[in-house]
Design a protein around this motif. Structure first.
Motif, PDB file in Angstrom:
ATOM      1  N   LEU A  15       0.640  -0.896  -0.377  1.00 25.54           N
ATOM      2  CA  LEU A  15       0.027  -0.092  -0.209  1.00 25.54           C
ATOM      3  C   LEU A  15       0.660   1.246  -0.341  1.00 25.54           C
ATOM      4  O   LEU A  15       1.388   1.325   1.034  1.00 25.54           O
ATOM      5  CB  LEU A  15      -0.861  -0.237   1.424  1.00 25.54           C
ATOM      6  CG  LEU A  15      -1.793  -1.306   1.480  1.00 25.54           C
ATOM      7  CD1 LEU A  15      -2.660  -1.247   2.491  1.00 25.54           C
ATOM      8  CD2 LEU A  15      -2.992  -0.520   0.266  1.00 25.54           C
ATOM      9  N   LEU A  59       0.345   4.820   1.264  1.00 25.76           N
ATOM     10  CA  LEU A  59      -0.350   5.337   2.002  1.00 25.76           C
ATOM     11  C   LEU A  59      -0.283   6.938   1.815  1.00 25.76           C
ATOM     12  O   LEU A  59      -1.870   7.191   1.973  1.00 25.76           O
ATOM     13  CB  LEU A  59      -0.148   5.282   3.670  1.00 25.76           C
ATOM     14  CG  LEU A  59       0.479   3.839   4.445  1.00 25.76           C
ATOM     15  CD1 LEU A  59       0.677   3.906   5.455  1.00 25.76           C
ATOM     16  CD2 LEU A  59      -1.115   3.309   4.537  1.00 25.76           C
ATOM     17  N   TYR A  61      -3.860   7.605  -0.077  1.00 26.05           N
ATOM     18  CA  TYR A  61      -4.360   7.865   0.613  1.00 26.05           C
ATOM     19  C   TYR A  61      -5.189   8.847   0.809  1.00 26.05           C
ATOM     20  O   TYR A  61      -3.926   9.247   1.508  1.00 26.05           O
ATOM     21  CB  TYR A  61      -5.397   6.447   0.952  1.00 26.05           C
ATOM     22  CG  TYR A  61      -5.306   4.807   0.722  1.00 26.05           C
ATOM     23  CD1 TYR A  61      -6.977   4.290  -0.064  1.00 26.05           C
ATOM     24  CD2 TYR A  61      -4.322   4.317   0.794  1.00 26.05           C
ATOM     25  CE1 TYR A  61      -6.488   3.815  -0.906  1.00 26.05           C
ATOM     26  CE2 TYR A  61      -3.523   3.490  -0.051  1.00 26.05           C
ATOM     27  CZ  TYR A  61      -4.728   3.020  -0.896  1.00 26.05           C
ATOM     28  OH  TYR A  61      -4.955   1.965  -1.563  1.00 26.05           O
ATOM     29  N   ARG A  99      -7.590   7.039   5.661  1.00 26.70           N
ATOM     30  CA  ARG A  99      -6.640   6.346   6.183  1.00 26.70           C
ATOM     31  C   ARG A  99      -7.509   6.039   7.831  1.00 26.70           C
ATOM     32  O   ARG A  99      -7.198   4.534   8.444  1.00 26.70           O
ATOM     33  CB  ARG A  99      -5.155   7.305   6.288  1.00 26.70           C
ATOM     34  CG  ARG A  99      -4.503   6.922   5.654  1.00 26.70           C
ATOM     35  CD  ARG A  99      -3.372   7.143   5.202  1.00 26.70           C
ATOM     36  NE  ARG A  99      -3.243   8.451   6.459  1.00 26.70           N
ATOM     37  CZ  ARG A  99      -2.652   9.731   5.372  1.00 26.70           C
ATOM     38  NH1 ARG A  99      -3.177   9.673   4.171  1.00 26.70           N
ATOM     39  NH2 ARG A  99      -2.864  10.775   6.300  1.00 26.70           N
TER      40      ARG A  99
END
Length: 89
Positions: A25, A27, A30, A35
């Motif tokens: 992923l 991060l 996002y 999150r």
């Protein structure tokens, strides 16, 4: 880290990569809200009560070795239904 311990003990270096078995992923792709929502859902799942002894152990809801030996915990097939009843496919 099991891989460093294995290398130290056996001299064998692992080329295991977690990314071969799962998707990494990113991060940063996002939003903060996404999150936060994911973290909230994970907490809900991880704290939800369960009757499955293995899941309960993973979630820290059941002390390891509380009332089962190694055979009961990890080798025996958990039975459902009534004894002697043949499971339907």
């Amino acid at each position: 880290d099991q891989f460093s311990v294995n290398e130290r003990l056996t001299g064998v270096r692992s080329d295991y990569s977690e990314e071969l078995y799962t998707t990494k992923l990113e991060l940063g792709s996002y939003s903060r809200e996404q999150r936060q929502r994911a973290a909230r859902l994970a907490r809900e799942i991880e704290t939800k009560a369960t009757d499955n002894v293995h899941v309960a152990e993973e979630r820290g809801q059941r002390p390891v070795g509380e009332d089962m030996d190694e055979e009961d915990k990890y080798s025996t097939v958990l039975q459902t239904g009534r004894a002697g009843e043949t499971p339907r496919p």
